[in-house]
Design an enzyme around this catalytic site. Structure first.
Site, PDB file in Angstrom:
ATOM      1  N   ASN A   1     -18.718  -3.935   7.545  1.00 63.29           N
ATOM      2  CA  ASN A   1     -20.009  -3.214   7.476  1.00 63.29           C
ATOM      3  C   ASN A   1     -20.002  -2.148   6.388  1.00 63.29           C
ATOM      4  O   ASN A   1     -21.007  -1.944   5.703  1.00 63.29           O
ATOM      5  CB  ASN A   1     -20.326  -2.545   8.823  1.00 63.29           C
ATOM      6  CG  ASN A   1     -20.979  -3.504   9.800  1.00 63.29           C
ATOM      7  OD1 ASN A   1     -21.158  -4.676   9.493  1.00 63.29           O
ATOM      8  ND2 ASN A   1     -21.330  -3.003  10.983  1.00 63.29           N
TER       9      ASN A   1
ATOM     10  N   PHE B   1      -0.191   6.980   4.268  1.00 68.21           N
ATOM     11  CA  PHE B   1      -1.492   7.464   3.805  1.00 68.21           C
ATOM     12  C   PHE B   1      -2.305   7.767   5.059  1.00 68.21           C
ATOM     13  O   PHE B   1      -2.682   6.850   5.787  1.00 68.21           O
ATOM     14  CB  PHE B   1      -2.174   6.384   2.960  1.00 68.21           C
ATOM     15  CG  PHE B   1      -3.488   6.781   2.363  1.00 68.21           C
ATOM     16  CD1 PHE B   1      -3.538   7.503   1.170  1.00 68.21           C
ATOM     17  CD2 PHE B   1      -4.686   6.431   2.976  1.00 68.21           C
ATOM     18  CE1 PHE B   1      -4.760   7.872   0.613  1.00 68.21           C
ATOM     19  CE2 PHE B   1      -5.903   6.788   2.420  1.00 68.21           C
ATOM     20  CZ  PHE B   1      -5.940   7.507   1.231  1.00 68.21           C
TER      21      PHE B   1
ATOM     22  N   SER C   1     -14.644   4.909   9.873  1.00 71.90           N
ATOM     23  CA  SER C   1     -15.671   4.536   8.892  1.00 71.90           C
ATOM     24  C   SER C   1     -16.379   5.760   8.305  1.00 71.90           C
ATOM     25  O   SER C   1     -16.980   5.670   7.237  1.00 71.90           O
ATOM     26  CB  SER C   1     -16.716   3.620   9.544  1.00 71.90           C
ATOM     27  OG  SER C   1     -16.081   2.491  10.088  1.00 71.90           O
TER      28      SER C   1
ATOM     29  N   ILE D   1      -1.829   5.371  11.700  1.00 71.90           N
ATOM     30  CA  ILE D   1      -1.186   5.633  10.411  1.00 71.90           C
ATOM     31  C   ILE D   1       0.084   4.784  10.238  1.00 71.90           C
ATOM     32  O   ILE D   1       1.106   4.998  10.904  1.00 71.90           O
ATOM     33  CB  ILE D   1      -0.888   7.150  10.246  1.00 71.90           C
ATOM     34  CG1 ILE D   1      -2.179   7.957  10.509  1.00 71.90           C
ATOM     35  CG2 ILE D   1      -0.322   7.434   8.863  1.00 71.90           C
ATOM     36  CD1 ILE D   1      -3.417   7.525   9.730  1.00 71.90           C
TER      37      ILE D   1
ATOM     38  N   GLU E   1      -9.047  -0.110   4.754  1.00 72.05           N
ATOM     39  CA  GLU E   1      -9.740   0.185   3.486  1.00 72.05           C
ATOM     40  C   GLU E   1     -11.247  -0.089   3.571  1.00 72.05           C
ATOM     41  O   GLU E   1     -11.881  -0.455   2.593  1.00 72.05           O
ATOM     42  CB  GLU E   1      -9.108  -0.611   2.338  1.00 72.05           C
ATOM     43  CG  GLU E   1      -8.179   0.209   1.451  1.00 72.05           C
ATOM     44  CD  GLU E   1      -6.855   0.552   2.166  1.00 72.05           C
ATOM     45  OE1 GLU E   1      -6.664   0.188   3.344  1.00 72.05           O
ATOM     46  OE2 GLU E   1      -6.024   1.223   1.549  1.00 72.05           O
ATOM     47  N   GLY E   2     -11.803   0.061   4.774  1.00 74.16           N
ATOM     48  CA  GLY E   2     -13.261  -0.084   4.953  1.00 74.16           C
ATOM     49  C   GLY E   2     -13.616  -1.386   5.635  1.00 74.16           C
ATOM     50  O   GLY E   2     -13.282  -2.456   5.138  1.00 74.16           O
TER      51      GLY E   2
ATOM     52  N   ASN F   1       0.831  -1.210   0.000  1.00 76.23           N
ATOM     53  CA  ASN F   1       0.000   0.000   0.000  1.00 76.23           C
ATOM     54  C   ASN F   1       0.865   1.260   0.000  1.00 76.23           C
ATOM     55  O   ASN F   1       0.678   2.160  -0.818  1.00 76.23           O
ATOM     56  CB  ASN F   1      -0.931   0.001   1.213  1.00 76.23           C
ATOM     57  CG  ASN F   1      -2.061  -0.991   1.042  1.00 76.23           C
ATOM     58  OD1 ASN F   1      -1.815  -2.142   0.712  1.00 76.23           O
ATOM     59  ND2 ASN F   1      -3.274  -0.556   1.212  1.00 76.23           N
TER      60      ASN F   1
ATOM     61  N   GLN G   1     -13.957 -36.640   9.410  1.00 73.77           N
ATOM     62  CA  GLN G   1     -14.857 -35.920   8.507  1.00 73.77           C
ATOM     63  C   GLN G   1     -15.045 -34.443   8.887  1.00 73.77           C
ATOM     64  O   GLN G   1     -15.129 -33.576   8.023  1.00 73.77           O
ATOM     65  CB  GLN G   1     -16.202 -36.634   8.496  1.00 73.77           C
ATOM     66  CG  GLN G   1     -17.015 -36.339   7.256  1.00 73.77           C
ATOM     67  CD  GLN G   1     -18.286 -37.174   7.208  1.00 73.77           C
ATOM     68  OE1 GLN G   1     -18.815 -37.572   8.240  1.00 73.77           O
ATOM     69  NE2 GLN G   1     -18.767 -37.430   6.022  1.00 73.77           N
ATOM     70  N   MET G   2     -15.097 -34.186  10.211  1.00 73.11           N
ATOM     71  CA  MET G   2     -15.354 -32.793  10.604  1.00 73.11           C
ATOM     72  C   MET G   2     -14.150 -31.884  10.300  1.00 73.11           C
ATOM     73  O   MET G   2     -14.318 -30.698  10.020  1.00 73.11           O
ATOM     74  CB  MET G   2     -15.772 -32.733  12.074  1.00 73.11           C
ATOM     75  CG  MET G   2     -17.248 -33.111  12.237  1.00 73.11           C
ATOM     76  SD  MET G   2     -17.879 -32.930  13.894  1.00 73.11           S
ATOM     77  CE  MET G   2     -17.328 -34.468  14.608  1.00 73.11           C
TER      78      MET G   2
END
Ligand SMILES: Cc1cc2nc3c(=O)[nH]c(=O)nc-3n(C[C@H](O)[C@H](O)[C@H](O)COP(=O)(O)OP(=O)(O)OC[C@H]3O[C@@H](n4cnc5c(N)ncnc54)[C@H](O)[C@@H]3O)c2cc1C
Length: 400
Positions: free
Chosen positions: A369, A123, A132, A158, A365-366, A88, A281-282
């Protein structure tokens, strides 16, 4: 060859894995002991071409495209998640936003050094009052004073702020103007007084590559460092997050794949009740669901990258990919923890560290929700998720 993936992208992922094995694993424990920022590794990542894939050769990039950005981000996060941040700060949200919105002079002053790893990026959007609703909760102000702006306020979480040479920072030039009062600035924390960054202790995450609380006290920004024009800031932030969602989604798929890889190996070798637990199996149920979720999320991430490579609008695809990738990663981390049971908590196994990075990427980045709101409003016809125009100087140069 993977489905839809060109061979050069598969080869790129393999070269990132080799890099992690030779350049990161042997030396990173020493950096973690002291908390020193691993400049030497970041510079080697840059030299290996990790950061320039989305940029033209004119600024030092390789023009390999967004699928390449995704492949590099996924693989580095799968193997060394703390270096995912670099995708990023050195490759997308910081330099690509300057590339997309900056003047020719700003691009040549700041972009080549960021993607060459000579300067560290950041950033700075989120504030203590709530990430948000970044514009609504923004209290940081920028007041023009002759040839400079003076910035006052604080930023929270940051990443790399304690090392950053160059960053994008958002502040209100018109506090009463709502979203339209936000302006984006290219900031130089080491060049100008008034910037303090304090690393935030976070168990499970790297001490060397870390996130910070930032305080601005009459922090000086030259007028020539305004990105776009006054009031463009919110638009610029939303565009930056679209590209950030590519790396964050890819990084989440990488973490999910790491959980599956470790859980599969452990399930095959851990014998309980006379059988490897992978024969129960589980446990197979968990492995099957992880496998399907990861494949599905990866395809959505690749679709987003494909749209970006074509210069098409990708906001809807970005929200779908981010939401699916984080869900796949959360499910994979929980499933791997179940399979490792007590050993998931032991420092000698990687599940605890991977889970911490999954939780981090879930909010970056959000939050889930925020993605749900964007996806549902689009599906219900309330707001078109693709209403924002493309901003990509290289791939869609004529679209403003
Ligand atoms: C390790 C780390 C590194 C980071 N690095 C950076 C960085 O480099 N730069 C940067 O700018 N930010 C960074 N962030 C901040 C990150 O983007 C925010 O944490 C994120 O945006 C969420 O903000 P918040 O934590 O304040 O949560 P809040 O906004 O307080 O949200 C709390 C909860 O309420 C929910 N919520 C909020 N509003 C609504 C609503 N309208 N409807 C339904 N639910 C809602 C959220 O989904 C969430 O579950 C980083 C965060 C972390 C943890």
């Amino acid at each position: 060859m993977d489905f839809l993936l060109p061979e050069d992208i598969t080869a790129l992922s393999e070269s990132v894995a080799r890099f992690a094995a030779t350049e990161i694993f042997p030396v990173m424990p020493e950096f973690e002991k002291t908390g020193e920022f691993p400049h030497v590794i970041v510079q080697k990542m840059a030299a290996a071409g990790f950061f320039g894939a989305a940029f033209p050769e004119a600024v030092g990039g390789s023009d390999a495209g967004f699928l390449a950005v995704s492949a590099i981000s996924e693989t580095i996060s799968r193997l060394a998640p703390e270096f995912g941040y670099c995708m990023n700060m050195q490759a997308m949200t910081c330099p690509f936003t300057i590339f997309n919105w900056g003047t020719g002079d700003q691009i040549s002053r700041f972009v080549p050094d960021l993607i060459a790893g000579k300067k560290i990026g950041m950033f700075a959007l989120s504030e203590p009052g709530g990430g948000s609703d970044a514009a609504g909760s923004m209290k940081t102000t920028a007041v023009r004073d002759g040839d400079v702006y003076r910035l006052n306020g604080s930023k929270q979480w940051i990443t790399f702020a304690n090392e950053a040479d160059t960053g994008i920072l958002f502040a209100k030039t018109d506090p009463a103007g709502g979203h339209r009062g936000v302006t984006a600035f290219i900031v130089q924390p080491k060049e100008f007084a008034g910037f303090t960054a304090n690393p935030i202790p976070m168990t499970g995450l790297s001490k060397s590559l870390c996130s910070n609380a930032v305080f601005l006290d009459d922090f000086v920004v030259p007028v020539g460092n305004c990105l776009g024009t006054e009031g463009d800031g919110f638009k610029i932030a939303m565009n930056a997050l679209e590209y950030g969602r590519l790396t964050v989604s890819s990084r989440s798929v990488g973490l999910a794949q790491a959980c599956l890889d470790h859980a599969r190996d452990y399930a095959n070798q851990r014998v309980v009740g006379g059988n490897p637990i992978g024969e129960y199996q589980m446990v197979q149920h968990l492995i099957a669901d992880m496998t399907v979720n990861i494949e599905a999320a990866r395809l959505l991430v690749h679709k987003m990258a494909w749209l970006m490579d074509r210069g098409e609008v990708s906001n809807r695809a970005a929200s779908l990919a981010k939401y699916a990738a984080v869900n796949a990663a959360k499910h994979a981390a929980a499933s791997a923890s179940e399979i490792f049971a007590g050993y998931a908590l032991a420092d000698e196994y990687p599940i605890k560290k991977i889970t911490a990075y999954v939780n981090m990427l879930a909010v970056g980045e959000g939050t889930p929700n925020v993605q749900r709101i964007l996806i549902a409003e689009d599906a219900l016809g309330i707001k078109d998720a693709n209403r924002h125009p493309v901003r990509n100087r290289l791939r869609a140069p004529n679209v403003k």
